[in-house]
Design a protein around this motif. Sequence first.
Motif, PDB file in Angstrom:
ATOM      1  N   ARG A  81      17.438 -13.729  -9.197  1.00 48.52           N
ATOM      2  CA  ARG A  81      18.289 -12.872  -8.607  1.00 48.52           C
ATOM      3  C   ARG A  81      18.796 -11.611  -9.531  1.00 48.52           C
ATOM      4  N   ILE A  82      18.622 -11.925 -10.838  1.00 47.12           N
ATOM      5  CA  ILE A  82      18.990 -10.871 -11.551  1.00 47.12           C
ATOM      6  C   ILE A  82      17.903 -10.168 -12.603  1.00 47.12           C
ATOM      7  N   ILE A  83      16.570 -10.667 -12.181  1.00 47.68           N
ATOM      8  CA  ILE A  83      15.604 -10.401 -12.926  1.00 47.68           C
ATOM      9  C   ILE A  83      15.157  -8.740 -13.162  1.00 47.68           C
ATOM     10  N   SER A 130      22.463 -19.042 -17.580  1.00 48.06           N
ATOM     11  CA  SER A 130      21.659 -18.008 -18.118  1.00 48.06           C
ATOM     12  C   SER A 130      22.163 -16.813 -17.227  1.00 48.06           C
ATOM     13  N   ALA A 131      21.857 -17.005 -16.063  1.00 49.40           N
ATOM     14  CA  ALA A 131      22.011 -15.996 -15.116  1.00 49.40           C
ATOM     15  C   ALA A 131      23.648 -15.549 -15.148  1.00 49.40           C
ATOM     16  N   CYS A 165      10.645 -11.675  -7.273  1.00 47.89           N
ATOM     17  CA  CYS A 165      11.935 -11.398  -7.023  1.00 47.89           C
ATOM     18  C   CYS A 165      12.464 -10.173  -7.335  1.00 47.89           C
ATOM     19  N   THR A 177      25.114 -11.927 -15.567  1.00 44.79           N
ATOM     20  CA  THR A 177      25.950 -11.132 -14.643  1.00 44.79           C
ATOM     21  C   THR A 177      27.283 -10.899 -15.099  1.00 44.79           C
ATOM     22  N   TRP A 197      16.089 -15.186 -24.334  1.00 49.72           N
ATOM     23  CA  TRP A 197      16.125 -16.397 -23.750  1.00 49.72           C
ATOM     24  C   TRP A 197      14.581 -16.777 -24.191  1.00 49.72           C
ATOM     25  N   ASP A 200      19.479 -22.409 -15.828  1.00 49.49           N
ATOM     26  CA  ASP A 200      19.351 -21.262 -14.977  1.00 49.49           C
ATOM     27  C   ASP A 200      20.520 -20.744 -14.400  1.00 49.49           C
ATOM     28  N   ASN A 254      18.554 -18.684  -9.667  1.00 50.50           N
ATOM     29  CA  ASN A 254      19.491 -17.583 -10.296  1.00 50.50           C
ATOM     30  C   ASN A 254      19.014 -16.514 -10.981  1.00 50.50           C
ATOM     31  N   ILE A 255      18.214 -16.881 -12.248  1.00 48.38           N
ATOM     32  CA  ILE A 255      17.639 -15.589 -13.007  1.00 48.38           C
ATOM     33  C   ILE A 255      16.734 -14.830 -11.997  1.00 48.38           C
ATOM     34  N   CYS A 292      16.118  -7.795 -16.521  1.00 46.08           N
ATOM     35  CA  CYS A 292      15.312  -8.447 -17.359  1.00 46.08           C
ATOM     36  C   CYS A 292      13.810  -7.711 -17.734  1.00 46.08           C
TER      37      CYS A 292
END
Length: 454
Positions: free
Chosen positions: A107-109, A330-331, A91, A335, A350, A327, A104-105, A112
């Motif tokens: 997509r924003i990894i 958290s995402a 991802c 965001t 997390w 998921d 969803n996580i 992170c």
Amino acid sequence: MLQRMCTGFGMVGLAGLLGPQSLLAASPSPQLRQRAKRAIFLFLNGGPSHVDTFDPKPDLKKFEGQQPSGELFKKSKGTGFMPSPLDFKKCGQSGIDVSETLPNIGRIIDDCCVIRSMRTDVPNHEPALLQMHTGNVQPIRPSMGSWLLYGLGTENQNLPGYVVLRPSPKIVVGPALWSNSFLPAEFQATSVVTSDMQVDKLISNIRNPKIGFEEQRQQLALLAQLNRMHLKKRNDDTDLEAQIKTMETAFQMQKEAMTAFDIGREPESVRKMYGESTFAKSCLLARRLVESGVRFVTVYYTSSDNQPWDTHTDHDNRHRKLCAETDVASAALITDLKSRGLLDDTLVIWGGEFGRTPYAENRKDQPKEKPGRDHHHTAFSMLLAGGGVRGGMVYGSSDELGMNVAENPVHVHDLHATILHLMGLDHEKLTYKYAGRDFRLTDVHGHVVEDIVA
């Protein structure tokens, strides 16, 4: 002088002339460069499986059904190694492997940092919970949130500096996880049960039903003088003084709490982005609280069994359902913080108290076709985002089967040292003298994981 006079009410009067920021001048200063001003800990009670979230182990397929060898904390009671049935996708631009149950996580990894080399001392819930929260496997030591509040002070005099959001009064271990212990009582967390998100239910008795705010102020100013006289007769007892300050905070909360705790003020689109579960609403509330100046917020993901991620049976089905809910919220939190310009100086953590075994657990009273995973403490994963953490990176690794840390181990003490460092505190210098010795969150351990600091 004004801060001390009349138990702080001299400062309340001064704030009316100089503005609310005048009260913040007395707060402690960071010891180091402060990358994060506030933190949110999304705590997944029971321990999510690392091999089903952020640490894919394709070699488990080759060893499926074989019993683990080597030193184990307790003998395996299952059918041997159990590969994850989940697909992992690379991802973001960073190409980090994330389970299909956390899209969803995924997509924003890139915002992170995944730590794949976490370890803790014991794979039992109570000591592991205590160590993750307080740095010690036995009660009772101050929690990480209390240490942060002690070291940094509060950013908002009208709200608590440390808030715990929990969906049920029944949490394994309970208040010892967010206790101030021997730190002054003003550093104790304010615990809020979020099963009913109406403001009057979240914070009971927030308004006086008979008199107005100004009349209360006059009453409390008189009470403050009486309290000061009472305190002087008891040699300025620190616990008593802390209790008096706590009552002042309760009074001051009337100014802001009814607004900060009301997620109904959020646009429908934002509430929809987080979701409708209790955990989702708590994540949204956590964002509102840190935006209002709360220093540290813990959001517990629990359910009727108190430890939902404790998947001893039917692991695959339960894990999928838990991830589906976690998921999205958290995402959404990460965001939302980023869209508001808050992620850069807000640290999001997390994870749970440990991970799950890469091998199966088959309990006698459960069908064999629905195996679980047992507690696992020698290698597990956690996620960090924002607050001065390098995004889009993986730190450390476990061995080919996910049994033990193979590279760059991160003990809970190291995690705590790193969190304090990001918040501008030196974990070796943040101490409190009690019972004849200096205590600290990391005791005599801990190293800052410099490689994950941006």
